[in-house]
Design an enzyme around this catalytic site. Structure first.
Site, PDB file in Angstrom:
ATOM      1  N   LYS A  22       0.842  -1.207   0.000  1.00  0.00           N
ATOM      2  CA  LYS A  22       0.000   0.000   0.000  1.00  0.00           C
ATOM      3  C   LYS A  22       0.875   1.254   0.000  1.00  0.00           C
ATOM      4  O   LYS A  22       0.663   2.173  -0.790  1.00  0.00           O
ATOM      5  CB  LYS A  22      -0.895   0.003   1.250  1.00  0.00           C
ATOM      6  CG  LYS A  22      -1.552   1.353   1.526  1.00  0.00           C
ATOM      7  CD  LYS A  22      -2.393   1.356   2.788  1.00  0.00           C
ATOM      8  CE  LYS A  22      -1.666   1.601   4.069  1.00  0.00           C
ATOM      9  NZ  LYS A  22      -1.409   3.018   4.410  1.00  0.00           N
ATOM     10  N   ASN A  23       1.851   1.292   0.903  1.00  0.00           N
ATOM     11  CA  ASN A  23       2.622   2.529   1.076  1.00  0.00           C
ATOM     12  C   ASN A  23       3.646   2.767  -0.024  1.00  0.00           C
ATOM     13  O   ASN A  23       4.270   3.824  -0.070  1.00  0.00           O
ATOM     14  CB  ASN A  23       3.287   2.563   2.460  1.00  0.00           C
ATOM     15  CG  ASN A  23       2.244   2.788   3.547  1.00  0.00           C
ATOM     16  OD1 ASN A  23       1.101   3.144   3.251  1.00  0.00           O
ATOM     17  ND2 ASN A  23       2.634   2.579   4.791  1.00  0.00           N
ATOM     18  N   CYS A 118      -4.339  12.721  13.189  1.00  0.00           N
ATOM     19  CA  CYS A 118      -5.089  11.476  13.023  1.00  0.00           C
ATOM     20  C   CYS A 118      -4.947  10.650  14.281  1.00  0.00           C
ATOM     21  O   CYS A 118      -4.328  11.096  15.249  1.00  0.00           O
ATOM     22  CB  CYS A 118      -4.661  10.724  11.775  1.00  0.00           C
ATOM     23  SG  CYS A 118      -3.119   9.876  11.955  1.00  0.00           S
ATOM     24  N   ARG A 123       1.026  14.508  13.337  1.00  0.00           N
ATOM     25  CA  ARG A 123       1.505  14.316  11.974  1.00  0.00           C
ATOM     26  C   ARG A 123       1.541  15.607  11.125  1.00  0.00           C
ATOM     27  O   ARG A 123       0.814  15.749  10.145  1.00  0.00           O
ATOM     28  CB  ARG A 123       0.690  13.220  11.278  1.00  0.00           C
ATOM     29  CG  ARG A 123       0.729  11.926  12.049  1.00  0.00           C
ATOM     30  CD  ARG A 123       0.040  10.805  11.354  1.00  0.00           C
ATOM     31  NE  ARG A 123       0.774  10.311  10.201  1.00  0.00           N
ATOM     32  CZ  ARG A 123       0.309   9.375   9.384  1.00  0.00           C
ATOM     33  NH1 ARG A 123      -0.876   8.853   9.588  1.00  0.00           N
ATOM     34  NH2 ARG A 123       1.031   8.958   8.374  1.00  0.00           N
ATOM     35  N   ASP A 307       4.935   0.583  11.946  1.00  0.00           N
ATOM     36  CA  ASP A 307       3.746  -0.093  11.404  1.00  0.00           C
ATOM     37  C   ASP A 307       3.669  -1.567  11.808  1.00  0.00           C
ATOM     38  O   ASP A 307       2.696  -2.249  11.487  1.00  0.00           O
ATOM     39  CB  ASP A 307       3.706   0.024   9.869  1.00  0.00           C
ATOM     40  CG  ASP A 307       3.422   1.448   9.408  1.00  0.00           C
ATOM     41  OD1 ASP A 307       3.031   2.276  10.252  1.00  0.00           O
ATOM     42  OD2 ASP A 307       3.599   1.736   8.214  1.00  0.00           O
ATOM     43  N   ARG A 399      -8.573  -0.528   4.640  1.00  0.00           N
ATOM     44  CA  ARG A 399      -7.726   0.514   4.060  1.00  0.00           C
ATOM     45  C   ARG A 399      -6.359  -0.046   3.673  1.00  0.00           C
ATOM     46  O   ARG A 399      -5.692   0.501   2.803  1.00  0.00           O
ATOM     47  CB  ARG A 399      -7.493   1.647   5.070  1.00  0.00           C
ATOM     48  CG  ARG A 399      -8.702   2.479   5.330  1.00  0.00           C
ATOM     49  CD  ARG A 399      -8.346   3.653   6.184  1.00  0.00           C
ATOM     50  NE  ARG A 399      -7.308   4.462   5.527  1.00  0.00           N
ATOM     51  CZ  ARG A 399      -6.768   5.555   6.026  1.00  0.00           C
ATOM     52  NH1 ARG A 399      -7.160   5.987   7.203  1.00  0.00           N
ATOM     53  NH2 ARG A 399      -5.836   6.218   5.377  1.00  0.00           N
TER      54      ARG A 399
HETATM   55  C1  EPZ Z   1       4.513   6.936   6.337  1.00  0.00           C
HETATM   56  O1  EPZ Z   1       3.787   8.018   6.890  1.00  0.00           O
HETATM   57  C2  EPZ Z   1       3.545   5.787   6.225  1.00  0.00           C
HETATM   58  N1  EPZ Z   1       2.440   6.175   5.355  1.00  0.00           N
HETATM   59  C3  EPZ Z   1       3.043   5.399   7.613  1.00  0.00           C
HETATM   60  O2  EPZ Z   1       2.207   4.267   7.481  1.00  0.00           O
HETATM   61  C4  EPZ Z   1       4.250   5.027   8.473  1.00  0.00           C
HETATM   62  O3  EPZ Z   1       3.816   4.741   9.792  1.00  0.00           O
HETATM   63  C5  EPZ Z   1       5.248   6.185   8.506  1.00  0.00           C
HETATM   64  O4  EPZ Z   1       5.617   6.558   7.145  1.00  0.00           O
HETATM   65  C6  EPZ Z   1       6.531   5.859   9.265  1.00  0.00           C
HETATM   66  O5  EPZ Z   1       7.144   4.741   8.694  1.00  0.00           O
HETATM   67  C7  EPZ Z   1       2.600   6.084   4.029  1.00  0.00           C
HETATM   68  O6  EPZ Z   1       3.629   5.691   3.515  1.00  0.00           O
HETATM   69  C8  EPZ Z   1       1.420   6.445   3.185  1.00  0.00           C
HETATM   70  P1  EPZ Z   1       6.758  10.269   8.226  1.00  0.00           P
HETATM   71  P2  EPZ Z   1       4.386   9.507   6.849  1.00  0.00           P
HETATM   72  O7  EPZ Z   1       6.664  11.557   7.486  1.00  0.00           O
HETATM   73  O8  EPZ Z   1       5.092   9.714   5.574  1.00  0.00           O
HETATM   74  C9  EPZ Z   1       7.128  13.579  11.666  1.00  0.00           C
HETATM   75  C10 EPZ Z   1       0.258   2.978   7.865  1.00  0.00           C
HETATM   76  O9  EPZ Z   1      -0.257   2.415   8.868  1.00  0.00           O
HETATM   77  N2  EPZ Z   1       6.971  14.575  10.594  1.00  0.00           N
HETATM   78  O10 EPZ Z   1       7.931   9.391   7.974  1.00  0.00           O
HETATM   79  O11 EPZ Z   1       3.287  10.421   7.211  1.00  0.00           O
HETATM   80  C11 EPZ Z   1       5.860  12.750  11.880  1.00  0.00           C
HETATM   81  O12 EPZ Z   1       4.922  13.412  12.696  1.00  0.00           O
HETATM   82  C12 EPZ Z   1       0.826   4.369   7.942  1.00  0.00           C
HETATM   83  O13 EPZ Z   1       0.296   2.432   6.752  1.00  0.00           O
HETATM   84  C13 EPZ Z   1       7.083  15.918  10.901  1.00  0.00           C
HETATM   85  O14 EPZ Z   1       7.326  16.315  12.044  1.00  0.00           O
HETATM   86  O15 EPZ Z   1       5.427   9.417   8.050  1.00  0.00           O
HETATM   87  C14 EPZ Z   1       6.436  11.505  12.502  1.00  0.00           C
HETATM   88  O16 EPZ Z   1       6.670  11.719  13.873  1.00  0.00           O
HETATM   89  C15 EPZ Z   1       0.577   5.056   9.237  1.00  0.00           C
HETATM   90  N3  EPZ Z   1       6.931  16.820   9.885  1.00  0.00           N
HETATM   91  C16 EPZ Z   1       7.790  11.345  11.784  1.00  0.00           C
HETATM   92  O17 EPZ Z   1       8.088  12.631  11.254  1.00  0.00           O
HETATM   93  C17 EPZ Z   1       6.672  16.447   8.597  1.00  0.00           C
HETATM   94  O18 EPZ Z   1       6.547  17.314   7.722  1.00  0.00           O
HETATM   95  C18 EPZ Z   1       7.798  10.339  10.649  1.00  0.00           C
HETATM   96  O19 EPZ Z   1       6.697  10.581   9.788  1.00  0.00           O
HETATM   97  C19 EPZ Z   1       6.573  15.076   8.308  1.00  0.00           C
HETATM   98  C20 EPZ Z   1       6.723  14.155   9.313  1.00  0.00           C
END
Ligand code: EPZ
Length: 420
Positions: A22-23, A118, A123, A307, A399
């Site tokens: 998915k991701n 969420c 996030r 995850d 999802r």
């Molecule tokens: C991706 O989310 C995945 N989603 C998530 O999977 C996964 O848990 C996550 O990466 C971590 O591996 C998809 O790929 C669609 P991040 P993403 O930006 O990209 C902070 C699932 O269950 N951050 O790597 O949103 C954030 O809050 C989902 O399939 C900022 O502060 O994750 C977090 O603490 C849930 N500012 C950390 O970075 C930003 O602009 C990592 O988030 C962006 C992120």
């Protein structure tokens, strides 16, 4: 609303074919915005999230067609006719933010609804926005929307992330592929889904080096062309079914699963008493003797994935001894704990860590979850619990997991979907 009923206690055995990730599919579909030519993606999982991304692309003007009977091949193509990603779609799926970079890079403007917080945390998307600003975009937040503009093309820049972000790395690598000049992304995320995206972009004509590392160098080209790309197998689905085999004391062959994509999951499960070995077509998983408590801490890839945290916690709930599971990526990702405790687990949360004391057995109960991975952890708990478990609110599961109940039932689980 549909529910899943499970009667626990049956060891699983047999073969499960792992679906496309998915991701990986979501950013790959967004990459369809980077060319007017056809991008054909194979092994796309049929899930609520991939269909939401299809809906979003369609309203940007991209024709999204399923070109095989099984529905797993998507053909994307067409000029962008609308640069707004509306609230009604973005609120359903945060990954909608992935259209921001491609829309802006291709058309010089984008208006994308801000995704809210969420169930697993606040996030923010500040890293996406700051990176695009460094590339020359002017960004304003107005009425819950991100309004982004750039005069001419985005410009290459050196962007050093304060922490690795999967989504920000994906957005910026897509934008940089068609920007003017060289972009360097340092301290970039290097999850296999990002490598998959980069491989597809290269097939479309992008110039990217450092793929698979935390430093990506992208030399922008004026335009990308069409390509055909196979989505990688889902490493989280693979890890989840590995936990299912282990927790039920069974053995499974996970066809398509890749050891190199599992990162720290392999060594952590091995220490806990679960053997995962490579076969010519995938992975073979079996529990050796008993399960032992082993600590885990979530980290960016190749560390232990957030995850997989909920699923691993279920395994630890019935292991011998205690373990500490620490969540460092999202601040609110222990929502499964009260539900697992209702099933007889002994888990105490202290800030970012959960102390899990193994218990001899779990008991079936009606449960529900607030996010995708938490929902599947309750399915795992149901597989091992005594008696009947009803998992409510399974739209979360739909999802991100393709036919989870059918795949488990085919390997001997007593599980069924109850239309509601
Ligand atoms: C991706 O989310 C995945 N989603 C998530 O999977 C996964 O848990 C996550 O990466 C971590 O591996 C998809 O790929 C669609 P991040 P993403 O930006 O990209 C902070 C699932 O269950 N951050 O790597 O949103 C954030 O809050 C989902 O399939 C900022 O502060 O994750 C977090 O603490 C849930 N500012 C950390 O970075 C930003 O602009 C990592 O988030 C962006 C992120």
């Amino acid at each position: 609303m549909d529910r899943i009923r499970i009667r626990g206690g049956r060891p699983l055995s047999g073969e499960i074919i792992i679906s496309g990730a998915k991701n990986a599919s979501l950013p790959l579909m967004a990459a369809g915005l980077l060319t007017d030519e056809r991008l054909v993606l194979t092994r796309v999982p049929i899930l609520a999230d991939t269909s939401t991304m299809g809906e979003l692309l369609a309203q940007h003007g991209i024709a999204v067609e399923k070109t095989t009977n099984d529905g797993h091949t998507l053909s994307l193509g067409g000029p962008i006719t609308n640069t707004e990603a509306p609230y009604d779609i973005v609120r359903k799926m945060r990954a909608s933010i992935l259209v921001l970079g491609p829309l802006l890079a291709r058309t010089g403007e984008a208006r994308v609804s801000l995704p809210g917080g969420c169930a697993i945390g606040t996030r923010p998307v500040d890293l996406h926005l700051k990176g695009l600003e460094q590339m020359g975009a002017v960004i304003e937040l107005d009425g819950g929307y991100i309004n982004a503009k750039v005069a001419g093309r985005l410009k290459g820049a050196t962007i050093v992330f304060p922490m690795p972000s999967v989504g920000a790395t994906e957005n910026l690598v897509m934008a940089a592929s068609v920007a003017d000049g060289r972009t360097i992304l340092a301290n970039a995320a290097r999850e296999p889904e990002i490598t998959d995206l980069c491989d597809c972009l290269v097939a479309m004509g992008a110039q990217i080096s450092g793929i698979g590392t935390d430093r990506l160098t992208i030399d922008g080209v004026p335009s990308l062309h069409g390509a055909t790309h196979e989505v990688i197998a889902d490493r989280i689905e693979t890890g989840t079914f590995a936990c299912a085999a282990a927790i039920t004391g069974g053995s499974l062959h996970l066809t398509g699963g890749r050891l190199d994509h599992l990162g720290a999951v392999v060594s952590t499960l091995a220490e806990a008493g679960v053997e995962i070995s490579e076969t010519p077509t995938g992975l073979s998983v079996r529990r050796l003797n008993g399960l032992h408590g082993v600590d885990a801490i979530t980290e960016p890839y190749p560390g232990f994935p957030t995850d997989m945290q909920a699923q691993y916690m279920v395994l630890m709930s019935v292991a011998t001894g205690a373990s500490m599971v620490t969540e460092t990526i999202f601040e609110n990702r222990f929502m499964h704990v009260p539900e697992l405790n209702r099933m007889g687990a002994s888990i105490n949360v202290h800030g970012k860590s959960a102390i899990v004391r193994g218990v001899p057995f779990l008991s079936g109960a009606p449960v529900m979850a607030t996010d995708l991975r938490a929902s599947v952890s309750l399915v795992l708990a149901g597989l091992v619990a005594r008696g009947e478990t009803i998992v409510n609110r399974i739209y979360h599961l739909d999802r991100g997991f393709e036919h989870v109940e059918r795949k488990l039932a085919a390997c001997g689980a007593d599980i069924e979907r109850m239309p509601g």
